[in-house]
Motif scaffolding. Structure first.
Motif, mmCIF file in Angstrom:
data_model
loop_
_atom_site.group_PDB
_atom_site.id
_atom_site.type_symbol
_atom_site.label_atom_id
_atom_site.label_comp_id
_atom_site.label_asym_id
_atom_site.label_seq_id
_atom_site.Cartn_x
_atom_site.Cartn_y
_atom_site.Cartn_z
ATOM 1 N N GLN A 67 -8.044 -2.431 5.671
ATOM 2 C CA GLN A 67 -8.639 -2.734 4.367
ATOM 3 C C GLN A 67 -9.628 -3.891 4.451
ATOM 4 O O GLN A 67 -10.685 -3.848 3.832
ATOM 5 N N GLY B 124 0.983 2.382 3.931
ATOM 6 C CA GLY B 124 1.461 1.418 4.919
ATOM 7 C C GLY B 124 2.894 1.670 5.366
ATOM 8 O O GLY B 124 3.160 1.803 6.567
ATOM 9 N N MET C 22 -2.597 -1.219 7.659
ATOM 10 C CA MET C 22 -3.401 -0.913 6.472
ATOM 11 C C MET C 22 -4.143 -2.160 5.991
ATOM 12 O O MET C 22 -5.301 -2.086 5.584
ATOM 13 N N THR D 25 0.860 -1.180 0.000
ATOM 14 C CA THR D 25 0.000 0.000 0.000
ATOM 15 C C THR D 25 0.894 1.228 0.000
ATOM 16 O O THR D 25 2.064 1.155 0.388
#
Lengths: 248, 353, 301
Positions: free
Chosen positions: B327, B280, B323, B277
């Motif tokens: 998510q 992240g 993250m 990401t």
């Protein structure tokens, strides 16, 4: 006689002691739909893998547009314009459908700028219209790994079309697909051949499908070429019927 | 276009980056190291998270950059040459004028970046035939081998290291100057990567991560993409290595090739924040650095033991990352669509097309 | 370097015998820990980067026990037992949680474990290079040109005995059969009533015990230091990569090969390349594997 796109000459391949392919000779004419049939384990997928470069062949030659490709590796062959789909469908599972499509553009002439091209514009339009063509438009923003098996299969087919290959090798396109949808798939395959001008070479188990689709069919049995000809030739060939009924 | 959430984060980070050293001048260097770690984590993620090639050897470029810049900085203005300078074991202290120093430094950083890029190009010609654990171990081997070979070269001081040229200015100006360099490099790397991930390049490396054989079969020139990804990481690692060498003032094997510290921290930070990401690595680096800095002084001799423990706990129990966890918990706010018709329904293959 | 070559091949070729013997002595130890790695890699698909630190830990345990005048055989048994329990504990606390994760996670987690063990050993024993002196007789040959300490011969014999014991165990015992069954097909093994979790724990513990035993031998024939572990890990990876999983003769052969290679590079290039040598051989092995596979249109994975 029309121009041959792929010509396989006297190809043999064995694993350990198993002779998967013995002296296979076949060809795929440009613009045609060619079928390969044969009972389970007769060496169809091995032949596919030899053509697209997954393993070295023991002997023989494989030519694509009259150039020898039997020593090239998978990526090089794909960039010449020959693609294959997998029996066990393979897609980029963590990306959504549109992204899967967009990255499948042709890499035959990828320049410095196309590597860093934006994801919007013409590529995206084409990706979406092809998704529409296979009937996945409404699923375009879903993570592709979450799709059902049949949908993933259609996505893989659409990705192959996105690449605009010269020839597409399909490994059992109807396996695992709901029987009611098979007619739609045949129709799409034929349209891809006629409208997009993509030569097709199809491994298929479903006799009805292949007899409807292909103009020329090869039948393999026990790693050897058993028979070849038009669908009606093969339907009346006693050897083919025996092979399928387990006679030999 | 920058989404609203991102705008808030950029605002907060910008305030931290600009006002941090003004209000907390004692922590200027600590925040500088924070940006350095953000850069390391972000560039590691290009290959590790986005492409799926987990390198344990990115620290190689850090060390090479450090040494290259030292050679350039010394040789550019000291007539005796690098060999004489290093064999004097730091007893030669040439005085550079301000312009000499800054020009030397600029050239040093540039050379560090360029040489790192060249090395990455060479390495990638034989490293990318390796996949999975072989690539990770091979790249770790590269880092160890480069470090060991460096200390056998007497020209760069061998095992006893090199002292870097003295900074022509007072200590406050020195830390502010290096702070700005670290911040600028981190910001530059972040926006370059942000743009890259939004192009076809970003899709291609994600495709390689998801299924490299498929990507090959679709004709994606995978080697080219992997090579570009590693080269970008190498460039930034080389440049930041050059900066870090000058911040440290003295370089030897431990400073230049900190395999057990920065080398593994950058991976742990990415795992903490979330692999693959954009945010992240940034988040992970900030959290990791804050935890490390706040607990460091209380641990006395057990610092390194504690760090090892943090690493293990992080990797074993929390490898999805912040993250990744967010998510999977709130997919919609990450722009991931969920097929409502499939929720809870037992869909057989091919049934709903 | 040229002088060293002359020494080897012109002035005193008899030294070669000494180097070859040394290579065999250390090679046997490398092979032992490499077999352990091949075991956990093959059975549970864990790439243990803390392998070398297990070896060094065994060495330090021998050092501590020797301080209290415990005889070698008893040291060996205690270390094997303690390291077996240690390995089991590591499995329960760590490995069990990463066993079905991405391969890189296991690599990284064991790398973290490696760092942790290094630091703990450094705290307890200090950073000095140490060795266990068994005070055993040394034999001379060829006018003192070749010296063979009897401790090294003893260590070679012990390594051989351990290897035989492990092979017999894997072949004959119920647990050994369960391990081999699990490595071939974990799901089928589970269906047939094998407690795979226990098999994994046992395998990891066995590996740890093997490494500990190798460490005891290292401490009496060579030197140990808290941060030397990584070179052993690199060596075991090189051996396993070259020899493949589950091929014991190849593992032993590769172990001797690396031992010889290191001793020769040490003599020819000097001790500065002591750490670089095993790393370079790992890289060479990896590149060589790639070239072999490229002919088959494949990659190393």
């Amino acid at each position: 006689m029309s121009e041959q796109l792929i010509s396989v000459n006297d190809v043999s391949k064995s694993y350990g002691g198993v002779h998967a392919n013995v002296d296979i000779t076949m060809s795929v004419a440009k613009g045609s739909i060619t079928g390969i049939i044969g009972p389970n384990g007769c060496g169809k997928t091995t032949l596919f893998n030899s053509i697209v470069g997954y393993h070295p062949i023991d002997k023989g030659s494989i030519k694509f547009e009259n150039a020898e490709i039997s020593k090239l590796r998978v990526g090089d062959i794909a960039r010449l314009g020959m693609l294959r789909t997998f029996q066990q469908t393979r897609i980029y599972g963590k990306m959504n459908c549109v992204d899967n499509m967009q990255i499948s553009v042709s890499h035959r002439s990828s320049s410095k700028t196309s590597i860093f091209a934006s994801r919007k514009g013409e590529i995206k339009d084409r990706a979406e219209s092809l998704l529409e063509f296979v009937g996945l438009y409404s699923k375009r923003n879903l993570i592709s790994g979450d799709l059902s098996f049949g949908q993933q299969k259609l996505l893989e087919f659409a990705m192959a079309l996105m690449n605009e290959p010269k020839v597409l090798l399909l490994d059992e396109p109807t396996a695992g697909i709901n029987p009611t949808l098979i007619n739609g798939l045949i129709d799409r395959l034929r349209r891809a051949n006629e409208e997009l001008g993509i030569t097709l070479c199809v491994i298929e188990h479903n006799m009805r499908v292949i007899m409807n689709l292909a103009s020329k069919i090869y039948c393999l049995s026990n790693g050897k070429m058993l028979a070849s000809g038009t669908p009606s030739d093969l339907q009346n060939d006693q050897r083919v019927i025996d092979a399928y009924l387990g006679g030999s | 276009m920058i989404a609203r959430n991102d705008a808030y984060i950029y605002g907060a980070l910008g305030i931290l980056g600009i006002l941090g050293p003004i209000f907390f001048p004692n922590y200027t260097l600590s925040i500088a190291y924070l940006w350095m770690m953000v850069l390391m984590a972000s560039t590691w993620d290009t290959l590790g998270g986005q492409t799926g090639y987990n390198s344990l050897g990115n620290i190689t470029f850090f060390g090479v950059g450090m040494y290259i810049s030292a050679i350039v900085q010394v040789s550019f203005f000291y007539e005796g040459g690098v060999g004489e300078y290093t064999s004097a074991m730091g007893s030669i202290k040439p005085v550079f004028t301000e312009s000499q120093y800054f020009i030397g430094l600029g050239l040093g950083i540039l050379a560090a970046g360029v040489v790192s890029v060249l090395m990455a190009l060479v390495f990638s010609s034989f490293m990318f035939g390796l996949r999975g654990p072989y690539f990770a171990i091979g790249s770790l081997g590269l880092a160890i081998a480069t470090a060991e070979i460096t200390i056998t070269i007497n020209y760069v001081g061998g095992a006893s290291g090199i002292s870097m040229p003295l900074f022509p200015g007072d200590i406050e100006f020195r830390s502010t100057f290096f702070y700005i360099l670290c911040f600028v490099f981190a910001v530059a790397a972040h926006f370059l990567l942000r743009w890259l991930y939004s192009t076809q390049f970003g899709l291609a490396i994600n495709a390689i991560r998801d299924d490299e054989d498929k990507a090959e079969a679709m004709g994606i020139p995978t080697l080219k993409y992997k090579r570009i990804g590693w080269t970008i990481a190498a460039f930034f690692m080389g440049c930041i290595g050059a900066v870090a060498g000058n911040m440290a003032g003295f370089i030897d094997k431990e400073v230049a090739y900190p395999i057990p510290t920065f080398g593994i921290f950058m991976v742990a930070m990415v795992l903490l924040g979330g692999k693959g990401t954009l945010w992240g690595p940034v988040l992970g680096a900030i959290l990791f650095h804050v935890i490390k800095e706040t607990t460091w002084t209380y641990l006395l001799n057990l610092q390194w033991v504690a760090l090892g423990l943090i690493l293990i706990v992080n990797i074993v129990y929390f490898q999805q990352g912040i993250m990744g966890w967010l998510q999977s918990k709130y997919p919609e706010s990450f722009g991931i669509a969920i097929d409502a018709s499939r929720e809870g329904a037992n869909v057989k293959s091919g049934e709903t097309i | 370097m040229l002088e060293n070559l002359q020494l080897l091949f012109v002035w005193a070729p008899i030294i070669n015998i000494q180097i070859i013997l040394e290579g065999i002595f250390v090679g046997a130890v490398f092979a032992l820990s490499a077999y352990g790695l091949a075991l956990v890699w093959g059975v549970m698909n864990i790439k243990n980067l803390a392998q070398g630190d297990f070896v060094i830990a065994g060495g330090y345990m021998a050092l501590a026990l020797h301080y209290y005048d415990v005889p070698l055989l008893i040291i060996m048994l205690i270390v094997i037992l303690v390291m077996f329990i240690y390995g089991w504990l590591i499995y329960v606390t760590m490995i069990r949680r990463i066993i079905d994760q991405d391969m890189f996670v296991s690599l990284l987690a064991t790398f973290g474990l490696s760092l942790l063990m290094q630091q703990v050993m450094n705290l307890i024993f200090g950073p000095e290079v140490q060795t266990v002196d068994m005070e055993m007789p040394v034999y001379d040959f060829f006018d003192n040109m070749v010296t063979v300490p009897s401790s090294k011969i003893l260590s070679l014999i012990l390594a051989g005995l351990l290897a035989v014991a492990v092979v017999l165990f894997m072949k004959k015992s119920r647990t050994g059969q369960a391990i081999r069954a699990t490595s071939q097909d974990p799901r089928a093994a589970k269906v047939l009533g094998i407690d795979t979790d226990r098999v994994y724990a046992f395998t990891f513990a066995l590996n740890s015990a093997l490494c500990g035993a190798a460490g005891v031998l290292v401490s009496i024939i060579w030197v140990i230091q808290p941060f030397y572990g990584i070179t052993y890990s690199v060596r075991t990876f090189a051996i396993v990569t070259a020899a493949g999983l589950g091929n014991l003769p190849a593992v032993i052969g590769a172990g001797f090969g690396i031992g010889l290679f290191e001793k020769y590079t040490g003599i020819i290039f000097g001790t500065a390349y002591e750490v670089a040598a095993p790393v370079l051989i790992l890289l060479i092995v990896l590149v060589w594997r790639q070239m072999l596979l490229k002919k088959n249109r494949q990659v190393v994975q």
